[in-house]
Design a protein around this motif. Structure first.
Motif, mmCIF file in Angstrom:
data_model
loop_
_atom_site.group_PDB
_atom_site.id
_atom_site.type_symbol
_atom_site.label_atom_id
_atom_site.label_comp_id
_atom_site.label_asym_id
_atom_site.label_seq_id
_atom_site.Cartn_x
_atom_site.Cartn_y
_atom_site.Cartn_z
ATOM 1 N N ARG A 29 0.645 -1.161 -0.085
ATOM 2 C CA ARG A 29 0.228 -0.012 -0.336
ATOM 3 C C ARG A 29 0.740 1.182 -0.030
ATOM 4 N NH1 ARG A 29 -2.509 -0.186 4.970
ATOM 5 N NH2 ARG A 29 -3.237 1.652 4.926
ATOM 6 N N GLU A 30 0.901 1.976 -0.656
ATOM 7 C CA GLU A 30 1.244 3.194 -1.291
ATOM 8 C C GLU A 30 1.241 4.220 0.000
ATOM 9 O OE1 GLU A 30 1.181 7.730 -2.614
ATOM 10 O OE2 GLU A 30 -0.048 7.085 -2.169
ATOM 11 N N ALA A 31 0.159 4.185 1.291
ATOM 12 C CA ALA A 31 0.335 4.726 2.317
ATOM 13 C C ALA A 31 1.190 3.908 3.500
ATOM 14 C CB ALA A 31 -0.967 5.316 2.870
ATOM 15 N N ASP A 32 1.682 3.468 3.371
ATOM 16 C CA ASP A 32 2.170 2.989 3.823
ATOM 17 C C ASP A 32 3.428 3.125 4.366
ATOM 18 O OD1 ASP A 32 0.033 1.000 5.379
ATOM 19 O OD2 ASP A 32 0.649 -0.973 4.657
ATOM 20 N N LEU A 33 4.039 3.888 3.088
ATOM 21 C CA LEU A 33 5.627 4.040 2.774
ATOM 22 C C LEU A 33 5.546 6.192 2.944
ATOM 23 C CD1 LEU A 33 5.540 2.409 -0.745
ATOM 24 C CD2 LEU A 33 6.495 1.248 1.651
ATOM 25 N N TYR A 34 4.447 5.915 3.638
ATOM 26 C CA TYR A 34 4.611 7.514 3.963
ATOM 27 C C TYR A 34 5.817 7.664 5.191
ATOM 28 C CZ TYR A 34 0.420 8.324 1.113
ATOM 29 O OH TYR A 34 -0.375 8.499 0.464
ATOM 30 N N ASP A 35 5.840 7.101 5.806
ATOM 31 C CA ASP A 35 6.600 7.018 7.266
ATOM 32 C C ASP A 35 6.378 6.327 8.627
ATOM 33 O OD1 ASP A 35 4.646 7.327 9.220
ATOM 34 O OD2 ASP A 35 4.378 9.268 8.897
ATOM 35 N N ASP A 36 7.164 5.661 9.063
ATOM 36 C CA ASP A 36 7.235 4.303 9.823
ATOM 37 C C ASP A 36 6.139 4.575 10.765
ATOM 38 O OD1 ASP A 36 10.048 4.791 9.188
ATOM 39 O OD2 ASP A 36 10.877 5.630 11.333
ATOM 40 N N TYR A 37 5.355 5.140 10.785
ATOM 41 C CA TYR A 37 4.583 5.022 11.621
ATOM 42 C C TYR A 37 3.178 4.314 10.947
ATOM 43 C CZ TYR A 37 6.906 6.407 15.860
ATOM 44 O OH TYR A 37 7.183 6.239 16.465
ATOM 45 N N GLN A 45 -8.964 6.514 7.373
ATOM 46 C CA GLN A 45 -7.815 7.285 8.145
ATOM 47 C C GLN A 45 -6.721 7.478 6.867
ATOM 48 O OE1 GLN A 45 -6.245 8.256 12.019
ATOM 49 N NE2 GLN A 45 -5.217 10.379 11.458
ATOM 50 N N MET A 46 -6.025 7.429 6.477
ATOM 51 C CA MET A 46 -5.461 7.124 5.971
ATOM 52 C C MET A 46 -5.539 7.539 4.122
ATOM 53 S SD MET A 46 -1.837 7.059 7.201
ATOM 54 C CE MET A 46 -0.746 7.279 6.155
ATOM 55 N N LYS A 47 -6.884 6.967 4.321
ATOM 56 C CA LYS A 47 -7.283 7.528 2.500
ATOM 57 C C LYS A 47 -7.778 8.473 2.359
ATOM 58 C CE LYS A 47 -8.554 2.521 1.041
ATOM 59 N NZ LYS A 47 -9.606 1.597 0.559
ATOM 60 N N LEU A 48 -8.202 8.832 3.961
ATOM 61 C CA LEU A 48 -8.821 10.274 3.962
ATOM 62 C C LEU A 48 -7.716 11.551 3.571
ATOM 63 C CD1 LEU A 48 -11.607 10.609 7.003
ATOM 64 C CD2 LEU A 48 -11.731 10.453 3.714
ATOM 65 N N GLU A 49 -5.988 11.369 4.212
ATOM 66 C CA GLU A 49 -5.244 11.993 4.024
ATOM 67 C C GLU A 49 -4.270 11.893 2.940
ATOM 68 O OE1 GLU A 49 -3.457 11.268 7.677
ATOM 69 O OE2 GLU A 49 -5.276 12.231 8.709
ATOM 70 N N ASP A 50 -4.391 11.249 1.946
ATOM 71 C CA ASP A 50 -4.024 10.304 1.213
ATOM 72 C C ASP A 50 -3.588 11.373 -0.068
ATOM 73 O OD1 ASP A 50 -5.333 9.265 0.162
ATOM 74 O OD2 ASP A 50 -5.187 7.148 -0.126
ATOM 75 N N GLY A 51 -4.595 11.946 0.015
ATOM 76 C CA GLY A 51 -4.622 12.420 -1.463
ATOM 77 C C GLY A 51 -5.376 12.288 -3.305
ATOM 78 N N TYR A 52 -5.825 10.592 -2.602
ATOM 79 C CA TYR A 52 -7.025 10.202 -3.639
ATOM 80 C C TYR A 52 -7.880 9.859 -3.486
ATOM 81 C CZ TYR A 52 -1.754 8.441 -4.621
ATOM 82 O OH TYR A 52 -0.280 8.389 -5.270
ATOM 83 N N PRO A 53 -8.939 10.983 -3.592
ATOM 84 C CA PRO A 53 -10.690 11.027 -3.366
ATOM 85 C C PRO A 53 -10.786 9.676 -3.272
ATOM 86 C CG PRO A 53 -9.715 12.578 -4.181
ATOM 87 C CD PRO A 53 -8.666 12.107 -4.139
ATOM 88 N N ALA A 54 -10.397 8.929 -4.512
ATOM 89 C CA ALA A 54 -11.653 7.226 -5.547
ATOM 90 C C ALA A 54 -11.287 6.805 -4.067
ATOM 91 C CB ALA A 54 -11.132 6.912 -7.013
ATOM 92 N N ASP A 55 -9.750 6.432 -4.130
ATOM 93 C CA ASP A 55 -9.536 5.136 -3.100
ATOM 94 C C ASP A 55 -11.021 5.026 -1.765
ATOM 95 O OD1 ASP A 55 -8.719 6.946 -1.411
ATOM 96 O OD2 ASP A 55 -6.824 6.338 -0.838
ATOM 97 N N PHE A 56 -11.236 5.768 -1.036
ATOM 98 C CA PHE A 56 -12.400 6.207 -0.080
ATOM 99 C C PHE A 56 -13.796 5.861 -0.457
ATOM 100 C CE2 PHE A 56 -14.533 7.422 3.551
ATOM 101 C CZ PHE A 56 -14.654 6.951 3.871
#
Length: 80
Positions: A29-37, A45-56
């Motif tokens: 998952r792309e969001a898993d690569l953002y940082d250590d946490y 929550q990550m889907k709302l913050e990742d910049g891809y509205p379609a994924d949510f």
């Protein structure tokens, strides 16, 4: 909320590289690569913050694929 079949090991995806036609490998998952946490944050929550509205809205899981032959990387959305 849907369940990603790739994240949960229900299916494997083999995609051709758009640059060299090699076989791209799933890097997760792309969001898993953002940082250590990031891998420990709630998925919705990550889907709302990742910049891809379609994924949510459309229940798609963005995965990063990388070609080991030429290094090309590309985002693909997997239907949940």
């Amino acid at each position: 909320m849907g369940i990603c079949p790739v994240c949960n090991g229900f299916m494997n995806v083999a995609l051709p590289c758009p640059s060299c036609s090699g076989s791209m490998e799933n890097s997760g998952r792309e969001a898993d690569l953002y940082d250590d946490y990031s891998p420990y944050m709630p998925i919705d929550q990550m889907k709302l913050e990742d910049g891809y509205p379609a994924d949510f809205l459309e229940e798609e899981c963005p995965h990063l694929f990388i070609c080991p032959r030429c290094g090309t990387s590309k985002m693909f959305f997997i239907k949940e």
